[in-house]
Design a protein around this motif. Structure first.
Motif, short mmCIF file in Angstrom:
data_model
loop_
_atom_site.label_atom_id
_atom_site.label_comp_id
_atom_site.label_asym_id
_atom_site.label_seq_id
_atom_site.Cartn_x
_atom_site.Cartn_y
_atom_site.Cartn_z
N ALA A 77 0.83 -1.20 0.00
CA ALA A 77 0.00 0.00 0.00
C ALA A 77 0.87 1.26 0.00
N SER A 78 1.90 1.27 0.83
CA SER A 78 2.78 2.44 0.90
C SER A 78 3.48 2.68 -0.43
N GLY A 81 1.08 4.25 -3.02
CA GLY A 81 0.38 5.47 -2.67
C GLY A 81 -1.04 5.25 -2.18
N ILE A 82 -1.33 4.07 -1.64
CA ILE A 82 -2.65 3.76 -1.11
C ILE A 82 -2.70 4.15 0.36
N THR A 83 -3.83 4.71 0.79
CA THR A 83 -3.95 5.19 2.16
C THR A 83 -3.76 4.04 3.16
N VAL A 84 -2.84 4.23 4.10
CA VAL A 84 -2.59 3.25 5.16
C VAL A 84 -2.21 4.01 6.43
N ASP A 85 -2.70 3.54 7.57
CA ASP A 85 -2.45 4.20 8.85
C ASP A 85 -2.10 3.13 9.88
N VAL A 145 -6.14 0.07 6.23
CA VAL A 145 -5.77 0.37 4.86
C VAL A 145 -7.02 0.42 3.99
N ASP A 146 -6.91 1.07 2.86
CA ASP A 146 -8.00 1.14 1.87
C ASP A 146 -7.90 -0.10 0.97
N GLY A 149 -8.86 0.35 -2.64
CA GLY A 149 -7.76 0.97 -3.37
C GLY A 149 -6.69 -0.04 -3.75
N PHE A 259 -9.18 4.67 8.16
CA PHE A 259 -8.18 5.54 7.56
C PHE A 259 -8.71 6.93 7.24
N ASP A 260 -10.05 7.09 7.17
CA ASP A 260 -10.63 8.41 6.90
C ASP A 260 -11.01 9.16 8.18
#
Length: 396
Positions: A77-78, A81-85, A145-146, A149, A259-260
């Motif tokens: 994901a990183s 460029g996929i959203t990950v927290d 994670v998304d 995505g 993540f949002d």
């Protein structure tokens, strides 16, 4: 192994990850799915958690692939460029009777290579000020994670490798004519040397089309969610889970910061009236008949009927749902919950009535069937894809 034409059924994260890994090994891959969009069911309706590998029996596929997947999914994901927290998880014991199970989670986590530690009530309060805890397990590596995505990127990578992703095509027949497989779909026939079944909620039906007894049936369990209203989101910093029942494959009602920035609460687990039954109104006669004909369904019901009744009552009563959440966060109030989208878990059940606890693959001539891939399958998807790709090379 010579290059094969492989058809992968299912455009959720497991099917797409498998197709990506197969394409990377030089196979010409075609993904087919009956839905018009990617990730339409389990992948697109889960909580987005990248599980660490804490819960799973050491040595099991879930433990090995899930623990490796916790790293590979975040890295993937990183990189794309996929959203990950990476927000971390707290598994909370609220009753003294839960402490031995909490200690067993730490033992499993250490055995599986998960960076986890037991924390006392004071440290748990520092991490999650509004949570009630006698003790807890802290896992710093847990992330969200998304996943949709991720699926979009995987589908793109399959296409760049020369493969195809065909949406809106339901598989209707599978025939081995001695030279290969003829796969009839609602959009025309496909020829393949090999078929990989990653059909999720319908994964037990694909083998039957190809003359293979899967020896399990999918029993759908709906997971219903609420989310915290914006004014209550400050009550949860990361992920807060209860100590799970070790006899069940479900993790219990929990709180997940997405993540949002939203916070999901749930899910419960009630028997769904259809494999794609996301509410009480959706009932499919065929799905109910399939479940009723399988002896394992009745044996499962006899063993767990009290638990099932509790889950139904919690489904029908927001007050009961709130009570479960307040065991974790006592300050939650009725006005803090807002209904959210439900999901359905594809749970394989064997003839004895046991819920299959691990990932389950079944081989047949020219076919490989992924028959049980519930959580942490999204976390482990890239590792499952590698595993399936290696297994497929032994299928004749």
């Amino acid at each position: 192994m010579p290059r094969h034409e492989v058809v992968v059924v299912g455009a959720g994260i497991v099917g797409l990850a498998t197709a990506h890994r197969l394409a990377g090994r030089g196979h010409r891959v075609t993904v087919v799915d009956k839905e018009p969009t990617l990730a339409a069911h389990q992948t697109g309706r889960n909580s987005g958690v990248v599980h660490s590998g804490l819960y799973y029996r050491p040595g099991s596929l879930k433990a090995r692939l899930g623990t490796a997947g916790a790293a590979s999914m975040v890295e993937f994901a990183s990189r794309h460029g996929i959203t990950v927290d990476r927000c971390g998880k707290l598994v909370v014991a609220t009753d003294g009777a839960q402490l031995p199970t909490l200690d067993e989670l730490v033992r499993r986590g250490v055995a599986n290579g998960v960076p986890c530690r037991r924390v006392d009530a004071d440290e748990a309060h520092e991490l999650e000020p509004y949570v009630s805890a006698l003790a807890a397990v802290r896992v710093e590596s847990t992330a969200v994670v998304d996943y949709v995505g991720v699926c979009v990127v995987l589908a793109d990578l399959v296409g760049r490798a020369g493969g195809d992703v065909l949406l809106g095509r339901e598989v209707l027949s599978v025939e081995d004519d001695g030279r290969g497989l003829r796969i009839g779909t609602s959009g025309g026939e496909l020829r393949a040397d090999r078929l990989v079944n990653c059909a999720g909620l319908h994964s037990d039906r694909l083998p039957l089309l190809g003359g293979v007894d899967p020896q399990v049936r999918i029993v759908p369990f709906r997971g219903e969610y609420f989310e915290l209203a914006p004014h209550a989101r400050h009550l949860v910093n990361g992920l807060v889970y209860p100590v799970p029942d070790p006899d069940l494959p479900f993790l219990g009602v929990h709180l997940t910061r997405m993540f949002d920035g939203s916070v999901h609460a749930g899910p419960n687990a009630v028997l769904a009236g259809a494999r794609e039954g996301y509410d009480w109104r959706t009932v499919r006669v065929r799905d109910l008949a399939d479940a009723a004909r399988w002896p394992g369904t009745w044996r499962l019901a006899r063993r767990w009927w009290r638990t099932g009744v509790d889950e139904v009552l919690r489904s029908l009563s927001q007050r009961r749902f709130l009570e479960s959440l307040r065991e974790l966060v006592p300050s939650l109030q009725p006005g803090d919950l807002v209904p959210s989208e439900a999901g359905v878990r594809a749970q394989a059940v064997d003839r004895s009535g046991a819920m299959v606890d691990d990932f389950l693959l079944r081989r047949a001539p020219r076919q490989l069937h992924v028959l049980n891939a519930p959580s942490p399958a999204a976390t482990a998807a890239l590792e499952i894809g590698d595993h399936v790709a290696r297994e497929l090379e032994t299928v004749r």
